[in-house]
Scaffold this active site. Sequence first.
Site, short mmCIF file in Angstrom:
data_model
loop_
_atom_site.label_atom_id
_atom_site.label_comp_id
_atom_site.label_asym_id
_atom_site.label_seq_id
_atom_site.Cartn_x
_atom_site.Cartn_y
_atom_site.Cartn_z
N GLU A 154 0.86 -1.19 0.00
CA GLU A 154 0.00 0.00 0.00
C GLU A 154 0.89 1.24 0.00
OE1 GLU A 154 -2.59 2.67 -0.32
OE2 GLU A 154 -3.38 0.62 -0.24
N ASN A 197 5.51 1.63 -3.99
CA ASN A 197 4.79 1.73 -5.25
C ASN A 197 4.98 0.45 -6.04
OD1 ASN A 197 4.13 2.47 -8.06
ND2 ASN A 197 4.09 4.57 -7.29
N ASP A 241 -7.52 1.72 -8.60
CA ASP A 241 -7.93 3.01 -9.16
C ASP A 241 -8.14 2.84 -10.67
OD1 ASP A 241 -8.11 5.66 -10.11
OD2 ASP A 241 -6.84 6.39 -8.48
N TYR A 300 -14.43 -1.80 0.03
CA TYR A 300 -15.14 -1.27 -1.13
C TYR A 300 -16.19 -2.26 -1.63
CZ TYR A 300 -12.47 2.97 -2.27
OH TYR A 300 -11.95 4.24 -2.28
N GLU A 301 -15.84 -3.52 -1.64
CA GLU A 301 -16.76 -4.54 -2.14
C GLU A 301 -18.04 -4.57 -1.33
OE1 GLU A 301 -16.57 -9.33 -3.25
OE2 GLU A 301 -14.77 -8.23 -2.62
#
Length: 212
Positions: free
Chosen positions: A69, A96, A118, A193-194
């Site tokens: 992350e 990253n 994203d 999110y799910e």
Amino acid sequence: MRARNKPWADQFLKENDQLVQLDPTSHKGNWKQLFESNSPIHLEIGTGKGQFIRGMAKQFPNANFIGMELAKSILVSAVQKCVEEEQTNVCFINENAEKLDEIFEENEIDMIYLNFSDPWPKNKHAKRRLTYQSFLELYKRILKPDGEIIFKTDNRKLFEYSLVSFSQFGMRLEEVVLDLHELEDPTNIQTEYEEKFSAKGQPIYRCRAVFV
């Protein structure tokens, strides 16, 4: 995923270096030694607040999980939960995805998860999508020959783009699901999110792809 800035995040991550690898490049080729286990290594890119990776670690105790992350203010939430639950087959890296080949040796990873990445909807930002060709090249390098990429999203356009990207790269699609929750897969661990999107009736898309 946005989160308020947490000025204490740096110090918190340093204080929990048993879970957060502050210099992940130093473990390149030796991640199994870090876990003190010869179990398969699964990597989630964009782990967010960690609900998915914590759930997977509980469901599959004979595998080791690494959550990557970039946002420290989000990563601290994942680390806090793992500290509370004393999970030993999970660790995190604050890096990253462009640096994957600096962190992992060739064929070191058994599975890669891309969850609700994203979408970068503008065409000029396509190279930032985690299913863009340059990222697929990195995944192929670090994955074992039989390793899989499992990709989940609520974004139909990103899903369609990714299916094309996988196919054009020469990957084989092992599974394409247009409504994951209608499938009722008992092994599916939901992300934050799910849960949010599926509660609104939004279909969740999933695919599994392998390099050939």
